[in-house]
Design a protein around this motif. Structure first.
Motif, PDB file in Angstrom:
ATOM      1  N   ILE A  79       1.975  13.118   1.621  1.00  0.00           N
ATOM      2  CA  ILE A  79       2.843  12.172   0.913  1.00  0.00           C
ATOM      3  C   ILE A  79       3.675  12.837  -0.180  1.00  0.00           C
ATOM      4  N   GLU A  80       3.353  14.089  -0.510  1.00  0.00           N
ATOM      5  CA  GLU A  80       4.173  14.874  -1.431  1.00  0.00           C
ATOM      6  C   GLU A  80       3.952  16.343  -1.116  1.00  0.00           C
ATOM      7  N   GLN A  81       5.015  17.151  -1.285  1.00  0.00           N
ATOM      8  CA  GLN A  81       4.925  18.553  -0.885  1.00  0.00           C
ATOM      9  C   GLN A  81       5.818  19.413  -1.762  1.00  0.00           C
ATOM     10  N   PHE A  82       5.289  20.564  -2.170  1.00  0.00           N
ATOM     11  CA  PHE A  82       6.048  21.578  -2.893  1.00  0.00           C
ATOM     12  C   PHE A  82       6.052  22.842  -2.035  1.00  0.00           C
ATOM     13  N   ALA A  83       7.225  23.375  -1.744  1.00  0.00           N
ATOM     14  CA  ALA A  83       7.328  24.565  -0.902  1.00  0.00           C
ATOM     15  C   ALA A  83       6.981  25.819  -1.683  1.00  0.00           C
ATOM     16  N   SER A  84       6.518  26.830  -0.968  1.00  0.00           N
ATOM     17  CA  SER A  84       6.182  28.115  -1.561  1.00  0.00           C
ATOM     18  C   SER A  84       7.432  28.819  -2.075  1.00  0.00           C
ATOM     19  N   ASN A  85       7.256  29.618  -3.115  1.00  0.00           N
ATOM     20  CA  ASN A  85       8.345  30.440  -3.634  1.00  0.00           C
ATOM     21  C   ASN A  85       8.495  31.758  -2.868  1.00  0.00           C
ATOM     22  N   GLU A  86       7.526  32.063  -2.000  1.00  0.00           N
ATOM     23  CA  GLU A  86       7.499  33.350  -1.307  1.00  0.00           C
ATOM     24  C   GLU A  86       8.427  33.346  -0.090  1.00  0.00           C
TER      25      GLU A  86
ATOM     26  N   GLY B  70       0.816  -1.203   0.000  1.00  0.00           N
ATOM     27  CA  GLY B  70       0.000   0.000   0.000  1.00  0.00           C
ATOM     28  C   GLY B  70       0.852   1.257   0.000  1.00  0.00           C
ATOM     29  N   ALA B  71       1.977   1.212   0.714  1.00  0.00           N
ATOM     30  CA  ALA B  71       2.887   2.350   0.722  1.00  0.00           C
ATOM     31  C   ALA B  71       3.444   2.602  -0.676  1.00  0.00           C
ATOM     32  N   LYS B  72       3.688   1.534  -1.419  1.00  0.00           N
ATOM     33  CA  LYS B  72       4.165   1.679  -2.796  1.00  0.00           C
ATOM     34  C   LYS B  72       3.104   2.363  -3.661  1.00  0.00           C
ATOM     35  N   VAL B  73       1.822   2.061  -3.388  1.00  0.00           N
ATOM     36  CA  VAL B  73       0.748   2.709  -4.136  1.00  0.00           C
ATOM     37  C   VAL B  73       0.781   4.211  -3.893  1.00  0.00           C
ATOM     38  N   ALA B  74       1.040   4.628  -2.638  1.00  0.00           N
ATOM     39  CA  ALA B  74       1.132   6.049  -2.332  1.00  0.00           C
ATOM     40  C   ALA B  74       2.251   6.699  -3.127  1.00  0.00           C
ATOM     41  N   LEU B  75       3.370   6.000  -3.238  1.00  0.00           N
ATOM     42  CA  LEU B  75       4.478   6.518  -4.032  1.00  0.00           C
ATOM     43  C   LEU B  75       4.071   6.627  -5.497  1.00  0.00           C
TER      44      LEU B  75
ATOM     45  N   TYR C  90       5.793  19.379   5.251  1.00  0.00           N
ATOM     46  CA  TYR C  90       6.808  18.397   4.860  1.00  0.00           C
ATOM     47  C   TYR C  90       6.145  17.032   4.680  1.00  0.00           C
ATOM     48  N   VAL C  91       6.791  16.179   3.897  1.00  0.00           N
ATOM     49  CA  VAL C  91       6.285  14.822   3.677  1.00  0.00           C
ATOM     50  C   VAL C  91       6.303  14.055   4.991  1.00  0.00           C
ATOM     51  N   GLY C  92       5.203  13.394   5.293  1.00  0.00           N
ATOM     52  CA  GLY C  92       5.078  12.645   6.530  1.00  0.00           C
ATOM     53  C   GLY C  92       4.313  13.395   7.611  1.00  0.00           C
ATOM     54  N   ARG C  93       4.103  14.683   7.426  1.00  0.00           N
ATOM     55  CA  ARG C  93       3.362  15.456   8.421  1.00  0.00           C
ATOM     56  C   ARG C  93       1.909  14.990   8.465  1.00  0.00           C
ATOM     57  N   GLN C  94       1.346  14.965   9.671  1.00  0.00           N
ATOM     58  CA  GLN C  94      -0.051  14.592   9.841  1.00  0.00           C
ATOM     59  C   GLN C  94      -0.872  15.827  10.208  1.00  0.00           C
ATOM     60  N   HIS C  95      -2.020  15.965   9.568  1.00  0.00           N
ATOM     61  CA  HIS C  95      -2.901  17.101   9.815  1.00  0.00           C
ATOM     62  C   HIS C  95      -4.194  16.634  10.475  1.00  0.00           C
ATOM     63  N   PRO C  96      -4.806  17.461  11.302  1.00  0.00           N
ATOM     64  CA  PRO C  96      -6.137  17.133  11.831  1.00  0.00           C
ATOM     65  C   PRO C  96      -7.139  17.052  10.689  1.00  0.00           C
TER      66      PRO C  96
ATOM     67  N   THR D 278      -2.120  14.792   0.018  1.00  0.00           N
ATOM     68  CA  THR D 278      -2.357  13.999   1.224  1.00  0.00           C
ATOM     69  C   THR D 278      -3.189  12.752   0.931  1.00  0.00           C
ATOM     70  N   VAL D 279      -3.074  11.791   1.855  1.00  0.00           N
ATOM     71  CA  VAL D 279      -3.857  10.572   1.809  1.00  0.00           C
ATOM     72  C   VAL D 279      -4.559  10.417   3.150  1.00  0.00           C
ATOM     73  N   LEU D 280      -5.764   9.873   3.128  1.00  0.00           N
ATOM     74  CA  LEU D 280      -6.482   9.564   4.369  1.00  0.00           C
ATOM     75  C   LEU D 280      -6.083   8.154   4.777  1.00  0.00           C
ATOM     76  N   GLU D 281      -5.335   8.040   5.867  1.00  0.00           N
ATOM     77  CA  GLU D 281      -4.758   6.766   6.296  1.00  0.00           C
ATOM     78  C   GLU D 281      -5.214   6.461   7.714  1.00  0.00           C
ATOM     79  N   GLN D 282      -6.148   5.510   7.843  1.00  0.00           N
ATOM     80  CA  GLN D 282      -6.660   5.107   9.153  1.00  0.00           C
ATOM     81  C   GLN D 282      -7.136   6.319   9.963  1.00  0.00           C
TER      82      GLN D 282
END
Length: 253
Positions: free
Chosen positions: A117-124, A78-83, A131-137, A107-111
């Motif tokens: 799972i992927e992130q692009f930083a702002s140019n500003e 399943g982790a490979k699918v996220a990649l 960051y990749v791996g961060r969890q949000h409420p 992001t992915v909804l995981e349990q």
């Protein structure tokens, strides 16, 4: 003729194994008898299949317990699918980033958790940090609301529970009020966080096609002052992004 019968037999075995996995996924801890009854297969066949799947790590039977559970090898796959989702969507994400230049979270909804799972930083110079791996409420972020919009109301309410913590004075802590907002957002396909997770931070998200049954969403986040100035631009960019992805991949992959 013998070779053809062999191929039919192999195909049938695979279909039966998949039926077992699907039932166990929805009914963790199911007994062999329960699996047999649900799938219409003899108990002896189920026992043989579970033994083979257990040997490959696709299911597991805990010591001292009779129930069957999904195995860790499925989590690894399943982790490979996220990649794969990152690879599939990356070209379009690069175009979105070139167009808007703000922070992008895939992001992915995981349990019940929203995971980047992927992130692009702002140019500003002044930017939202992620960051990749961060969890949000799930209840007070744009991505989280988008993921709630991918669930049925019953599933979403069960996920939310009754105790929603307040991160700022703008956080919606009433599950029913939150779901009313989510359902309204679902009509336009865009989900907004107006300083609900962090002070002076706003974000907008949209849903994406499922990849391997995983629920995905993408957001643009930025300081509130820039969000207010660029909100219509962000809306148009996210809707264009979603149309591009749906045109390439359909509703699920």
């Amino acid at each position: 003729m013998t070779e053809q019968r062999g191929k039919v037999g192999e195909s049938q075995s695979i279909s039966r194994a998949v039926a077992v996995l699907r039932f166990v996924a929805d009914h963790p801890g199911a007994s062999l008898g329960e699996i047999a009854k649900a799938t219409g297969m003899p108990r002896s066949t189920v026992q043989r299949l579970v033994g083979s799947l257990n040997g490959e790590g696709l299911v597991t039977r805990s010591f001292g317990q009779q129930g069957v559970y999904l195995g860790m090898e499925l989590a690894r796959l399943g982790a490979k699918v996220a990649l794969d989702a990152r690879v599939l969507f990356r070209p379009a994400m690069e175009e979105l980033h070139a167009r808007i230049g703000e922070n992008i979270d895939l992001t992915v909804l995981e349990q019940g958790r929203v995971v980047v799972i992927e992130q692009f930083a702002s140019n500003e110079d002044i930017q939202v940090i992620s960051y990749v791996g961060r969890q949000h409420p799930v209840h007070c972020t744009a991505n989280g609301k988008a993921h709630l919009g991918q669930l049925s109301r019953i599933e979403a309410m069960e996920l939310l529970g009754n105790d929603l913590p307040a991160y700022t004075k703008h956080t919606i802590t009433d599950p029913k009020a939150l779901m009313a907002q989510v359902e309204a957002f679902r009509q336009i396909g865009l989900y907004v966080d107006r300083e609900e997770f962090g002070v002076d931070i706003c974000a907008m998200a949209t849903t994406l096609p499922d990849v391997g049954d995983r629920k995905l969403a993408i957001s643009l986040a930025m300081p509130a002052s820039r969000f207010q100035r660029r909100e219509e631009e962000v809306k148009a960019a996210l809707l264009d992004f979603r149309r591009t992805i749906q045109g390439s991949f359909g509703d699920s992959i």
